[in-house]
Design a protein around this motif. Structure first.
Motif, PDB file in Angstrom:
ATOM      1  N   PRO A  99     -33.381  36.572  19.240  1.00 51.58           N
ATOM      2  CA  PRO A  99     -33.286  35.690  18.076  1.00 51.58           C
ATOM      3  C   PRO A  99     -34.561  35.838  17.254  1.00 51.58           C
ATOM      4  O   PRO A  99     -35.658  35.946  17.825  1.00 51.58           O
ATOM      5  CB  PRO A  99     -33.186  34.287  18.690  1.00 51.58           C
ATOM      6  N   SER A 100     -34.420  35.903  15.947  1.00 53.13           N
ATOM      7  CA  SER A 100     -35.530  36.149  15.013  1.00 53.13           C
ATOM      8  C   SER A 100     -36.081  37.584  15.090  1.00 53.13           C
ATOM      9  O   SER A 100     -37.109  37.888  14.479  1.00 53.13           O
ATOM     10  CB  SER A 100     -36.697  35.174  15.188  1.00 53.13           C
ATOM     11  N   GLY A 101     -35.417  38.451  15.848  1.00 51.47           N
ATOM     12  CA  GLY A 101     -35.822  39.856  15.891  1.00 51.47           C
ATOM     13  C   GLY A 101     -35.490  40.560  14.580  1.00 51.47           C
ATOM     14  O   GLY A 101     -34.680  40.078  13.790  1.00 51.47           O
ATOM     15  N   SER A 102     -36.130  41.703  14.362  1.00 49.89           N
ATOM     16  CA  SER A 102     -36.011  42.399  13.067  1.00 49.89           C
ATOM     17  C   SER A 102     -35.077  43.595  13.136  1.00 49.89           C
ATOM     18  O   SER A 102     -35.054  44.333  14.131  1.00 49.89           O
ATOM     19  CB  SER A 102     -37.380  42.927  12.635  1.00 49.89           C
ATOM     20  N   LEU A 103     -34.369  43.780  12.034  1.00 46.10           N
ATOM     21  CA  LEU A 103     -33.490  44.941  11.877  1.00 46.10           C
ATOM     22  C   LEU A 103     -34.021  45.763  10.707  1.00 46.10           C
ATOM     23  O   LEU A 103     -34.370  45.195   9.669  1.00 46.10           O
ATOM     24  CB  LEU A 103     -32.080  44.457  11.553  1.00 46.10           C
ATOM     25  N   ILE A 104     -34.074  47.075  10.891  1.00 47.66           N
ATOM     26  CA  ILE A 104     -34.470  47.953   9.777  1.00 47.66           C
ATOM     27  C   ILE A 104     -33.480  49.112   9.715  1.00 47.66           C
ATOM     28  O   ILE A 104     -33.114  49.676  10.749  1.00 47.66           O
ATOM     29  CB  ILE A 104     -35.900  48.511   9.987  1.00 47.66           C
ATOM     30  N   SER A 105     -33.059  49.436   8.515  1.00 47.30           N
ATOM     31  CA  SER A 105     -32.218  50.619   8.337  1.00 47.30           C
ATOM     32  C   SER A 105     -32.755  51.435   7.161  1.00 47.30           C
ATOM     33  O   SER A 105     -33.028  50.886   6.098  1.00 47.30           O
ATOM     34  CB  SER A 105     -30.772  50.209   8.044  1.00 47.30           C
ATOM     35  N   ILE A 106     -32.907  52.729   7.381  1.00 47.29           N
ATOM     36  CA  ILE A 106     -33.184  53.656   6.276  1.00 47.29           C
ATOM     37  C   ILE A 106     -31.925  54.509   6.130  1.00 47.29           C
ATOM     38  O   ILE A 106     -31.430  55.047   7.124  1.00 47.29           O
ATOM     39  CB  ILE A 106     -34.378  54.589   6.591  1.00 47.29           C
ATOM     40  N   GLU A 107     -31.404  54.586   4.925  1.00 45.58           N
ATOM     41  CA  GLU A 107     -30.151  55.347   4.781  1.00 45.58           C
ATOM     42  C   GLU A 107     -30.041  55.918   3.366  1.00 45.58           C
ATOM     43  O   GLU A 107     -30.566  55.327   2.414  1.00 45.58           O
ATOM     44  CB  GLU A 107     -28.962  54.435   5.100  1.00 45.58           C
ATOM     45  N   THR A 108     -29.388  57.061   3.248  1.00 44.39           N
ATOM     46  CA  THR A 108     -29.095  57.590   1.919  1.00 44.39           C
ATOM     47  C   THR A 108     -27.994  56.739   1.291  1.00 44.39           C
ATOM     48  O   THR A 108     -27.205  56.114   1.998  1.00 44.39           O
ATOM     49  CB  THR A 108     -28.630  59.055   2.000  1.00 44.39           C
ATOM     50  N   VAL A 146     -24.209  65.999   3.280  1.00 43.16           N
ATOM     51  CA  VAL A 146     -24.085  65.649   1.856  1.00 43.16           C
ATOM     52  C   VAL A 146     -22.839  64.803   1.638  1.00 43.16           C
ATOM     53  O   VAL A 146     -22.865  63.765   0.985  1.00 43.16           O
ATOM     54  CB  VAL A 146     -24.034  66.932   0.999  1.00 43.16           C
ATOM     55  N   HIS A 147     -21.740  65.217   2.249  1.00 46.43           N
ATOM     56  CA  HIS A 147     -20.472  64.508   2.070  1.00 46.43           C
ATOM     57  C   HIS A 147     -20.579  63.067   2.584  1.00 46.43           C
ATOM     58  O   HIS A 147     -20.147  62.112   1.936  1.00 46.43           O
ATOM     59  CB  HIS A 147     -19.374  65.262   2.815  1.00 46.43           C
ATOM     60  N   SER A 148     -21.204  62.886   3.751  1.00 50.36           N
ATOM     61  CA  SER A 148     -21.283  61.541   4.334  1.00 50.36           C
ATOM     62  C   SER A 148     -22.143  60.621   3.472  1.00 50.36           C
ATOM     63  O   SER A 148     -21.908  59.419   3.405  1.00 50.36           O
ATOM     64  CB  SER A 148     -21.814  61.599   5.775  1.00 50.36           C
ATOM     65  N   THR A 149     -23.113  61.178   2.757  1.00 50.72           N
ATOM     66  CA  THR A 149     -23.939  60.364   1.859  1.00 50.72           C
ATOM     67  C   THR A 149     -23.100  59.773   0.739  1.00 50.72           C
ATOM     68  O   THR A 149     -23.212  58.594   0.413  1.00 50.72           O
ATOM     69  CB  THR A 149     -25.042  61.238   1.225  1.00 50.72           C
ATOM     70  N   HIS A 150     -22.224  60.610   0.171  1.00 55.60           N
ATOM     71  CA  HIS A 150     -21.451  60.134  -0.973  1.00 55.60           C
ATOM     72  C   HIS A 150     -20.451  59.065  -0.576  1.00 55.60           C
ATOM     73  O   HIS A 150     -20.104  58.204  -1.369  1.00 55.60           O
ATOM     74  CB  HIS A 150     -20.757  61.307  -1.673  1.00 55.60           C
ATOM     75  N   GLY A 151     -20.001  59.125   0.677  1.00 56.33           N
ATOM     76  CA  GLY A 151     -18.998  58.148   1.098  1.00 56.33           C
ATOM     77  C   GLY A 151     -19.590  56.826   1.553  1.00 56.33           C
ATOM     78  O   GLY A 151     -18.866  55.895   1.856  1.00 56.33           O
ATOM     79  N   PHE A 152     -20.920  56.714   1.644  1.00 55.48           N
ATOM     80  CA  PHE A 152     -21.501  55.536   2.292  1.00 55.48           C
ATOM     81  C   PHE A 152     -21.630  54.354   1.334  1.00 55.48           C
ATOM     82  O   PHE A 152     -21.526  54.479   0.116  1.00 55.48           O
ATOM     83  CB  PHE A 152     -22.872  55.889   2.916  1.00 55.48           C
ATOM     84  N   LEU A 153     -21.879  53.170   1.935  1.00 59.24           N
ATOM     85  CA  LEU A 153     -21.949  51.913   1.186  1.00 59.24           C
ATOM     86  C   LEU A 153     -23.106  51.879   0.193  1.00 59.24           C
ATOM     87  O   LEU A 153     -24.198  52.393   0.482  1.00 59.24           O
ATOM     88  CB  LEU A 153     -22.187  50.752   2.170  1.00 59.24           C
ATOM     89  N   GLU A 154     -22.885  51.211  -0.924  1.00 55.21           N
ATOM     90  CA  GLU A 154     -23.983  50.888  -1.846  1.00 55.21           C
ATOM     91  C   GLU A 154     -24.939  49.939  -1.117  1.00 55.21           C
ATOM     92  O   GLU A 154     -24.497  49.155  -0.270  1.00 55.21           O
ATOM     93  CB  GLU A 154     -23.426  50.140  -3.067  1.00 55.21           C
ATOM     94  N   PRO A 155     -26.223  49.939  -1.463  1.00 59.76           N
ATOM     95  CA  PRO A 155     -27.180  49.063  -0.754  1.00 59.76           C
ATOM     96  C   PRO A 155     -26.813  47.580  -0.821  1.00 59.76           C
ATOM     97  O   PRO A 155     -26.991  46.855   0.159  1.00 59.76           O
ATOM     98  CB  PRO A 155     -28.505  49.320  -1.476  1.00 59.76           C
ATOM     99  N   ASP A 156     -26.276  47.120  -1.964  1.00 62.14           N
ATOM    100  CA  ASP A 156     -25.862  45.715  -2.065  1.00 62.14           C
ATOM    101  C   ASP A 156     -24.756  45.399  -1.058  1.00 62.14           C
ATOM    102  O   ASP A 156     -24.751  44.334  -0.435  1.00 62.14           O
ATOM    103  CB  ASP A 156     -25.293  45.422  -3.468  1.00 62.14           C
TER     104      ASP A 156
END
Ligand SMILES: C[S@@+](CC[C@H](N)C(=O)[O-])C[C@H]1O[C@@H](n2cnc3c(N)ncnc32)[C@H](O)[C@@H]1O
Length: 238
Positions: free
Chosen positions: A145-154, A192-202
């Motif tokens: 609980p209160s632990g941190s999550l970090i994600s770096i993603e294209t 490259v293909h997987s980048t285009h299919g991924f979620l917008e940051p919002d």
């Protein structure tokens, strides 16, 4: 998704990354002009961790994020977890520290107890997953609980003047680098293909909130082609 399709997906990811493991770091440096190391440094730089923190680097690959965590948090213990044994083998050979422990596992089914980690971080993992929600739920489960999550993603490139430049980089520069420096340009076509299919940051931020994370924020990097997300596991969340 049924078990058969899940297994097909795992096999595909494993064989794709196994084929590029030996040249993966070199290509990363070339494709990002070396600034990917700075993204990992910045992403971890704002984490507030207790001394002796337990850190999970999920989708650790060859271990760049684990080695950065080891440098920034000298008292911590780091678990570097990945689905692809060949990526782990390359990472293990590059990592001298006994504080980094390597584990082969699937992000959809983590072999760790609840609340085992103070920080769960991933770099360029989420877009490879069939079920992002399942992976985020697993990350939340293993966090304190209160632990941190970090994600770096294209991310899909932003509309605007720079979009053609970013698209040129993904569609021309990366395939060219892959064909010159890697024996497997097909595998890079997948990246490259997987980048285009991924979620917008919002949209990714919204998923995190919906799944029980708070203080969700993100910053874009590389003309908007990369996003770093930070979040905290809500204390009272399920
Ligand atoms: C693009 S690489 C990123 C590696 C590393 N995090 C970095 O910063 O360079 C993606 C990694 O995620 C791993 N991966 C993909 N799907 C996975 C899954 N379901 N569970 C665990 N790891 C996975 C791949 O094996 C690969 O090593």
């Amino acid at each position: 998704m049924n078990e058969r399709t899940n297994e097909d997906r795992r096999q595909f990811v494993r064989s794709t990354f196994a084929r590029i493991a030996d040249r993966y770091d070199l290509l990363n440096r070339l494709m990002t002009f070396g600034v990917d190391l700075r993204w990992r440094r910045d992403a971890l730089g704002s984490a507030q961790l207790p001394s002796g923190a337990q850190i999970l680097d999920l989708g650790a690959g060859t271990g760049d994020l684990s080695r950065e965590a080891e440098r920034q948090f000298p008292q911590s213990t780091i678990v570097a977890a990945d689905l692809t044994p060949r990526m782990i083998a390359v990472g293990r050979a590059k990592t001298k520290s006994a504080r980094v422990h390597w584990v082969t596992c699937d992000a959809a089914e983590l072999p760790f107890e609840e609340a085992s980690f103070d920080l769960v971080a991933s770099a360029f993992l989420l877009r490879n997953l069939e079920e992002v929600d399942t992976a985020l739920q697993e990350q939340r489960r293993v966090l304190q609980p209160s632990g941190s999550l970090i994600s770096i993603e294209t991310t899909p490139p932003l509309p605007g003047l720079l979009r053609p430049l970013v698209q040129f980089h993904f569609r021309v520069v990366i395939p060219l680098l892959a064909s010159v420096f890697s024996s497997d340009s097909q595998a890079y076509a997948y990246l490259v293909h997987s980048t285009h299919g991924f979620l917008e940051p919002d949209a990714l931020a919204e998923r995190m909130r919906r799944l029980g994370f708070s203080q969700v924020r993100y910053k874009r990097r590389m003309f908007g082609a990369v996003a770093i997300h930070w979040a905290v596991k809500e204390r009272d969340s399920r």
